[in-house]
Design a protein around this motif. Structure first.
Motif, PDB file in Angstrom:
ATOM      1  N   CYS A  29       0.836  -1.206   0.000  1.00 17.27           N
ATOM      2  CA  CYS A  29       0.000   0.000   0.000  1.00 17.27           C
ATOM      3  C   CYS A  29       0.867   1.251   0.000  1.00 17.27           C
ATOM      4  O   CYS A  29       0.667   2.164  -0.809  1.00 17.27           O
ATOM      5  CB  CYS A  29      -0.920  -0.011   1.221  1.00 17.27           C
ATOM      6  SG  CYS A  29      -1.895   1.494   1.451  1.00 17.27           S
TER       7      CYS A  29
ATOM      8  N   VAL B  49      -0.361   4.314   7.817  1.00 19.50           N
ATOM      9  CA  VAL B  49      -0.788   2.980   7.395  1.00 19.50           C
ATOM     10  C   VAL B  49      -0.177   1.959   8.342  1.00 19.50           C
ATOM     11  O   VAL B  49       1.029   1.989   8.607  1.00 19.50           O
ATOM     12  CB  VAL B  49      -0.354   2.672   5.949  1.00 19.50           C
ATOM     13  CG1 VAL B  49      -0.822   1.274   5.532  1.00 19.50           C
ATOM     14  CG2 VAL B  49      -0.894   3.722   4.980  1.00 19.50           C
TER      15      VAL B  49
ATOM     16  N   CYS C 147      -5.088   4.280   7.914  1.00 14.26           N
ATOM     17  CA  CYS C 147      -5.482   3.059   7.212  1.00 14.26           C
ATOM     18  C   CYS C 147      -4.985   1.831   7.959  1.00 14.26           C
ATOM     19  O   CYS C 147      -3.779   1.682   8.184  1.00 14.26           O
ATOM     20  CB  CYS C 147      -4.928   3.064   5.789  1.00 14.26           C
ATOM     21  SG  CYS C 147      -5.304   1.575   4.835  1.00 14.26           S
TER      22      CYS C 147
ATOM     23  N   GLY D 241      -6.278  -0.510   0.037  1.00 13.58           N
ATOM     24  CA  GLY D 241      -5.852   0.465   1.032  1.00 13.58           C
ATOM     25  C   GLY D 241      -5.422   1.767   0.388  1.00 13.58           C
ATOM     26  O   GLY D 241      -5.791   2.858   0.837  1.00 13.58           O
TER      27      GLY D 241
ATOM     28  N   GLY E 158      -8.447   3.673  -0.864  1.00 12.43           N
ATOM     29  CA  GLY E 158      -9.137   4.319   0.245  1.00 12.43           C
ATOM     30  C   GLY E 158      -8.400   5.546   0.753  1.00 12.43           C
ATOM     31  O   GLY E 158      -9.008   6.575   1.055  1.00 12.43           O
ATOM     32  N   VAL E 159      -7.084   5.434   0.838  1.00  9.75           N
ATOM     33  CA  VAL E 159      -6.271   6.562   1.302  1.00  9.75           C
ATOM     34  C   VAL E 159      -6.397   7.745   0.343  1.00  9.75           C
ATOM     35  O   VAL E 159      -6.572   8.901   0.772  1.00  9.75           O
ATOM     36  CB  VAL E 159      -4.793   6.139   1.439  1.00  9.75           C
ATOM     37  CG1 VAL E 159      -3.878   7.350   1.539  1.00  9.75           C
ATOM     38  CG2 VAL E 159      -4.616   5.250   2.665  1.00  9.75           C
TER      39      VAL E 159
ATOM     40  N   ILE F 215      -9.674   4.190   7.545  1.00  8.96           N
ATOM     41  CA  ILE F 215      -9.855   3.235   6.455  1.00  8.96           C
ATOM     42  C   ILE F 215      -9.573   1.838   6.993  1.00  8.96           C
ATOM     43  O   ILE F 215      -8.477   1.568   7.493  1.00  8.96           O
ATOM     44  CB  ILE F 215      -8.908   3.539   5.275  1.00  8.96           C
ATOM     45  CG1 ILE F 215      -9.001   5.012   4.862  1.00  8.96           C
ATOM     46  CG2 ILE F 215      -9.190   2.607   4.110  1.00  8.96           C
ATOM     47  CD1 ILE F 215     -10.337   5.433   4.356  1.00  8.96           C
TER      48      ILE F 215
END
Length: 423
Positions: free
Chosen positions: A31, A101, A129, A183, A186-187, A203
């Motif tokens: 990601c 993340v 996330c 991911g 979504g970010v 997320i």
């Protein structure tokens, strides 16, 4: 850090976006690698003994290739997050970060006081996330989830394999890389909202969800027929002929001759099936795909793959070779699109697998993975720590820099929570 990923105006897409990478294994790092290739500045948080992947060696040169390839062009801050001072450093860094993340087990970051609810008080615009095996909700949230388990749980393994019922996992770690992709999507969406002044977001991405969400054909088949889909080898679930065939030279090609290409396929293969009602329509060809495949296989066995592919392409029939991994890293199409990049400075003849987004023809992957703790001093200085404070933290074992890491990679163990998605 520098980037070659540019938009039309010559600027990186994510220029100025800072990402805090508290991940391990593959899903989370993939990601953040996508975000890095798009131009973000990514700082990887590592335990003092380094990410576990640093100790995994492949090939005769005994280099930590899995780590090097998935953490290219990231910074490295070595810090003990189990210590109060270490957690405070991460918290301070989060206040200067737009994206965080992590891919540890559900609740692990909250137990360290570094969960989304812990940080958003001081970081209301933070995009946070979490990637885990089964996500933060539901009865499976606390279960360990790895790629193999996710492939099985999501239903993918039930439809992957040969027609005799022999199951197989996908050859690539699709749940890991899929979760990393979801991911990143979504970010990016949450960043748009945050930059519009509407606040940050949490997320929640799961490996199992990531694969199950790709079950479009199979769910449609099941809903329509009530019959559980089964493995079909290389065949398509709703169309025929749409599978692999072996040619006279032993090489394999794949063919996708839907209705508009059916007549052209028959001409190329010099077969007349116009009077065979089993193959009169696309639906009938799908229903009778097994006898149709036998007829086509007999014809493909009479000439080599290159001959067939040239003739099929000239006739407008979709087809292609079944390539090996060795084939793809030297394939001219992929090379033209800069999908595989040779990093001679770090890996010699080894290859970086690029993020497959072409923008203005510019390459995306840049430098090599960082040495453990390479950026510790610089990051702490940016946070306002003076040399004496940094030296004290190093002496206390709170942070690490390259000169403090005496243990070899092979002896490394982690001091951070074990990634939920470790393979």
């Amino acid at each position: 850090m520098t980037t070659a990923t540019t938009a039309a105006n010559g600027s990186p897409f994510l220029e100025g976006v800072r990402v805090l990478d508290i991940t391990g294994a593959l899903a989370g790092p993939y990601c953040t690698t996508i975000l890095s290739d798009l131009g973000a500045e990514v700082v990887k948080i590592e335990p003092l003994t380094g990410d576990r992947m640093r100790a995994r060696r492949l090939g005769p040169d005994s280099k930590p290739l899995p780590f090097d390839l998935i953490h290219r062009d990231k910074g490295s801050l070595a810090v003990d997050m189990k210590s109060a001072e270490g957690r405070e450093i991460v918290r301070e860094l989060a206040t200067r970060t737009e994206v965080l993340v992590e891919n540890f087990r559900a609740g692990a970051m909250s137990r360290l006081g570094l969960g989304y609810d812990d940080l958003r008080v001081d970081c209301p615009d933070l995009v946070y996330c979490s990637i885990s095996g089964f996500g933060q909700l539901g009865p499976m949230r606390d279960a360990k989830g790895i790629d193999l388990i996710a492939q099985a749980y999501s239903g993918l393994m039930s439809v992957t394999g040969s027609t005799d019922g022999q199951l197989a996992k996908a050859g690539f770690p699709v749940s890991d890389v899929g979760a990393g992709m979801w991911g990143a999507i979504g970010v990016l969406a949450a960043l748009l909202r945050a930059r519009a002044g509407k606040g940050g977001a949490y997320i929640d991405v799961a490996l199992a969800d990531s694969v199950a969400a790709w079950s479009l054909w199979e769910v449609a088949d099941f809903v329509a027929t009530g019959v559980e889909p089964a493995p079909l080898g290389t065949a398509h679930r709703l169309a025929a002929p749409y599978e692999a065939f072996t040619c006279s030279d032993g090489n394999t090609l794949v063919l996708g001759a839907v209705d508009r290409a059916w007549a052209a396929l028959c001409r190329v293969l010099d077969i007349d099936l116009s009077d065979d009602m089993r193959f009169a329509t696309e639906y009938e060809r799908f229903v009778h795909r097994a006898p149709l495949a036998e007829i086509l296989q007999q014809r493909f066995a009479t000439a080599d793959r290159e001959q067939w592919m040239a003739a099929l392409r000239d006739a407008g029939v979709p087809c292609g070779p079944v390539n090996s991994i060795g084939d793809i890293v030297t394939d001219q199409q992929f090379l033209a699109r800069n999908l595989f990049v040779h990093d001679e400075e770090r890996h010699g003849e080894k290859t970086i697998v690029n993020t497959p987004i072409v923008s203005d023809g510019a390459p995306r992957a840049r430098g090599a993975a960082p040495e453990l703790g390479r950026d510790t001093a610089a990051i702490l200085t940016q946070l306002g720590y003076d040399e004496q404070r940094v030296a004290a933290l190093v002496a206390a074992g709170v942070v690490g820099m390259p000169s403090t890491h005496a243990a070899s990679d092979a002896e490394a163990t982690t001091e951070a929570p074990t990634p939920a998605t470790a393979r």
